[in-house]
Write a protein that holds these residues in place. Structure first.
Motif, short mmCIF file in Angstrom:
data_model
loop_
_atom_site.label_atom_id
_atom_site.label_comp_id
_atom_site.label_asym_id
_atom_site.label_seq_id
_atom_site.Cartn_x
_atom_site.Cartn_y
_atom_site.Cartn_z
N ALA A 95 0.83 -1.21 0.00
CA ALA A 95 0.00 0.00 0.00
C ALA A 95 0.86 1.26 0.00
O ALA A 95 0.55 2.24 -0.68
N LEU A 96 1.97 1.22 0.74
CA LEU A 96 2.87 2.37 0.75
C LEU A 96 3.54 2.56 -0.61
O LEU A 96 3.75 3.69 -1.06
N LEU A 97 3.87 1.45 -1.27
CA LEU A 97 4.47 1.54 -2.60
C LEU A 97 3.49 2.14 -3.61
O LEU A 97 3.85 2.98 -4.43
N LEU A 98 2.23 1.70 -3.55
CA LEU A 98 1.21 2.28 -4.43
C LEU A 98 1.05 3.77 -4.13
O LEU A 98 0.94 4.59 -5.05
N SER A 99 1.05 4.13 -2.84
CA SER A 99 0.96 5.54 -2.46
C SER A 99 2.14 6.31 -3.03
O SER A 99 1.99 7.45 -3.49
N GLY A 100 3.34 5.67 -3.00
CA GLY A 100 4.52 6.32 -3.55
C GLY A 100 4.39 6.60 -5.03
O GLY A 100 4.81 7.65 -5.52
N VAL A 101 3.78 5.67 -5.75
CA VAL A 101 3.53 5.90 -7.18
C VAL A 101 2.59 7.08 -7.38
O VAL A 101 2.78 7.92 -8.26
N ASN A 102 1.57 7.18 -6.52
CA ASN A 102 0.57 8.25 -6.66
C ASN A 102 1.17 9.64 -6.45
O ASN A 102 0.70 10.62 -7.04
N VAL A 103 2.20 9.74 -5.60
CA VAL A 103 2.76 11.06 -5.28
C VAL A 103 4.16 11.26 -5.84
O VAL A 103 4.76 12.31 -5.64
N ALA A 104 4.69 10.27 -6.57
CA ALA A 104 6.09 10.32 -7.00
C ALA A 104 6.41 11.55 -7.82
O ALA A 104 7.51 12.13 -7.71
N GLN A 105 5.46 12.00 -8.65
CA GLN A 105 5.75 13.13 -9.53
C GLN A 105 6.06 14.40 -8.75
O GLN A 105 6.77 15.28 -9.25
N LEU A 106 5.54 14.50 -7.51
CA LEU A 106 5.83 15.69 -6.71
C LEU A 106 7.32 15.84 -6.45
O LEU A 106 7.82 16.95 -6.30
N GLY A 107 8.04 14.73 -6.42
CA GLY A 107 9.47 14.79 -6.20
C GLY A 107 10.22 15.43 -7.36
O GLY A 107 11.37 15.84 -7.21
N LEU A 108 9.57 15.53 -8.52
CA LEU A 108 10.19 16.15 -9.70
C LEU A 108 9.73 17.58 -9.91
O LEU A 108 10.08 18.21 -10.91
N THR B 174 10.59 20.30 -8.65
CA THR B 174 11.63 21.33 -8.70
C THR B 174 12.42 21.30 -10.00
O THR B 174 13.23 22.21 -10.25
N VAL B 175 12.22 20.28 -10.84
CA VAL B 175 12.89 20.20 -12.12
C VAL B 175 12.37 21.33 -13.02
O VAL B 175 11.15 21.48 -13.17
N PRO B 176 13.24 22.15 -13.62
CA PRO B 176 12.77 23.26 -14.46
C PRO B 176 11.79 22.80 -15.54
O PRO B 176 12.07 21.84 -16.27
N GLY B 177 10.64 23.47 -15.62
CA GLY B 177 9.66 23.18 -16.65
C GLY B 177 8.70 22.07 -16.31
O GLY B 177 7.70 21.88 -17.02
N MET B 178 8.94 21.32 -15.22
CA MET B 178 8.09 20.17 -14.90
C MET B 178 6.67 20.61 -14.56
O MET B 178 5.70 20.09 -15.12
N VAL B 179 6.53 21.56 -13.65
CA VAL B 179 5.20 22.00 -13.24
C VAL B 179 4.49 22.72 -14.38
O VAL B 179 3.28 22.56 -14.59
N THR B 180 5.24 23.48 -15.17
CA THR B 180 4.65 24.26 -16.24
C THR B 180 4.16 23.39 -17.39
O THR B 180 3.08 23.63 -17.95
N ASN B 181 4.92 22.36 -17.72
CA ASN B 181 4.64 21.61 -18.95
C ASN B 181 3.96 20.26 -18.75
O ASN B 181 3.34 19.74 -19.69
N ALA B 182 4.08 19.68 -17.59
CA ALA B 182 3.50 18.35 -17.36
C ALA B 182 2.13 18.46 -16.69
O ALA B 182 1.85 19.42 -15.96
N LYS B 183 1.27 17.45 -16.93
CA LYS B 183 0.00 17.39 -16.23
C LYS B 183 0.28 17.08 -14.76
O LYS B 183 1.19 16.33 -14.43
N PRO B 184 -0.52 17.65 -13.85
CA PRO B 184 -0.29 17.38 -12.43
C PRO B 184 -0.69 15.95 -12.07
O PRO B 184 -1.59 15.38 -12.69
N PRO B 185 -0.05 15.35 -11.06
CA PRO B 185 -0.47 14.02 -10.63
C PRO B 185 -1.86 14.04 -10.02
O PRO B 185 -2.61 13.07 -10.09
N PHE B 186 -2.21 15.17 -9.39
CA PHE B 186 -3.54 15.43 -8.84
C PHE B 186 -3.63 16.94 -8.64
O PHE B 186 -2.63 17.66 -8.76
N ASN B 187 -4.82 17.44 -8.34
CA ASN B 187 -5.01 18.88 -8.28
C ASN B 187 -4.80 19.50 -6.91
O ASN B 187 -4.37 20.65 -6.79
N LEU B 188 -5.11 18.76 -5.86
CA LEU B 188 -4.92 19.26 -4.50
C LEU B 188 -5.01 18.10 -3.53
O LEU B 188 -5.40 16.98 -3.90
#
Length: 457
Positions: free
Chosen positions: A347-360, A362-376
């Motif tokens: 369950a923790l691993l699945l949760s990690g998949v759900n939020v993994a994109q947040l770890g990226l 800070t990568v330049p252009g990630m938030v601007t160009n990629a779809k969010p993993p979730f909205n809030l």
């Protein structure tokens, strides 16, 4: 020194001026009958005299040893209590508005890593003769559930009890559970390896649900919204309470859980707020809903982080409140069913998949160009079920203040408190204009759900 689990270390590693990684809370209290003008001065003196302290409130991170960040906690022998526990006063006229503005500023500032990672502010000056306490603690030390349990451990059901402890001084309970921070790296590794054997079956199940059955909400299905942008370090905080009975009545009439109704309140409020801002997306918004992985009998002394993450379809593309509630109920039911069939590590691993994109983020252009993993993030944390007191003062409200990240400019966290549900809304000051309007829309959304469910008031 104590070993720091990787999950806790990550909260320190990703922190920056724009992304303070502490959880907080604003508590309101009614002074006991007959309290004099010097009540809070005496209360502060009495609390300062109680020097017994939990180890978590002595901890600060040791210097990092590699690029992975912090790996050890060290304990401060004598924390500077005048720094950590402060007595403050509101500017006139002492309304809740001034209190929330002050809380917004406090919640915007980083904790000092050269000291134990917490602060508590005792606040006087409310014109209705109440007082407040704002506290914040780094997410690396306590998650939101553990922080609230820590608060509850200092409260009493007896209004005549004058021996309640300060938040930092709750004694350890007999049979206190071992925590990740207290385990050795060898024990942690052994337990993890023992459970990793079930990962292939977990992956197979998740793929089947997501691809074949199409019942699981996955990351990056969320639309881009005005809330999914890079954020600054300043925060706004808004808070309000609603009667728990109103939510319970709708849940009973609609045949859903109370948390489903809470999510539907948030869905309706977000829809109205974004329509007001001319920014409602055509596709339904997705919320990440934290789920506590702690067992119900876990001690209030538990520290560290033990949180899973479900993704919920909020149905914001639907104008009808009843339709939104049905979508939410189905999405949460399927997500919980899958989590129930997984082991804790899976369950923790699945949760990690759900939020993994947040770890990226800070990568330049990630938030601007990629779809969010979730909205809030929308989080519902269990609180006290009865009227509680702290050194004779009645607890009148508990309003959680949470963490924001790039791409996640808004957080809604609530907790039960006796007969009420107390909502705390944290937003990026730059990205979420007129944050307090969401409170009005929450009330409207609850009324719409009552009408849709045939509930009369």
């Amino acid at each position: 020194m104590a070993f720091m689990p990787l999950t806790d270390s990550m909260f320190l590693l990703v922190e920056s001026r724009e992304h303070p990684m502490h959880v907080g809370g604003l508590q309101l209290f009614r002074k006991p009958e007959g309290a004099g003008d010097d009540y809070l001065i005496k209360l502060r003196e009495d609390l300062r005299a109680k020097t017994e302290m939990r180890s978590a409130f002595r901890r600060k991170p040791a210097r990092p040893v590699n690029i992975l960040g912090y790996t050890r906690w060290v304990e401060e022998a004598e924390p500077d209590m005048d720094y950590h526990f402060r007595h403050s006063a509101l500017p006139q006229p002492g309304r809740i508005r001034e209190l929330l503005e002050l809380t917004s500023r406090w919640h915007s500032t980083l904790l000092d890593r050269h000291r134990p990672l917490w602060e508590i502010h005792l606040v006087e000056g409310l014109r209705d003769d109440r007082f407040a306490m704002y506290s914040k603690v780094h997410h690396a030390l306590l998650d939101g559930v553990a922080a609230l349990r820590q608060l509850q451990s200092t409260l009493s059901e007896d209004p005549d009890n004058r021996d309640c402890l300060p938040p930092w001084a709750s004694p350890a309970r007999e049979g206190e559970r071992d925590t990740p921070a207290a385990r050795s790296p060898l024990v942690t590794a052994r337990e993890t390896l023992r459970q990793l054997g079930g990962i292939p079956s977990a992956v197979t199940k998740v793929v089947n649900e997501a691809v074949r059955q199409q019942t699981l909400t996955l990351p990056m299905q969320a639309p881009k919204t005005m809330l999914n942008v890079r954020i600054g370090g300043a925060r706004r905080f808004a808070a309000q309470s609603w009667p728990l009975d109103r939510v319970r009545t709708v849940a009973h009439a609609a045949g859903v859980s109370r948390n489903d109704v809470v999510l539907a309140m948030c869905s309706g409020a977000l829809r109205d707020y974004l329509i007001e801002q001319r920014a409602l997306p055509d596709a339904p918004m997705i919320a990440m809903v934290p789920v506590s992985m702690r067992k119900r009998n876990d001690s209030g002394e538990a520290i560290g982080n033990n949180i899973g993450a479900l993704l919920c379809n909020l149905g914001t593309d639907r104008a009808d409140a009843a339709d939104r509630l049905k979508v939410i109920h189905k999405s949460m039911r399927e997500g919980k069913r899958i989590f129930k069939d997984l082991t804790p590590i899976q369950a923790l691993l699945l949760s990690g998949v759900n939020v993994a994109q947040l770890g990226l983020s800070t990568v330049p252009g990630m938030v601007t160009n990629a779809k969010p993993p979730f909205n809030l993030v929308i989080s519902n944390v269990p609180g006290p079920r009865k009227t509680m007191y702290w050194n004779g003062a009645e607890l009148d409200g508990i309003y959680p203040a949470s963490v924001l990240l790039d791409g996640q400019a808004l957080n809604i966290t609530l907790t039960s408190n006796g007969d009420n549900l107390d909502f705390g809304i944290t937003g990026c000051r730059r990205s979420v204009p007129h944050l307090q309007r969401i409170l009005t829309h929450l009330d409207t959304a609850l009324t719409e759900l009552e009408v849709a469910s045939g509930v009369t008031r």
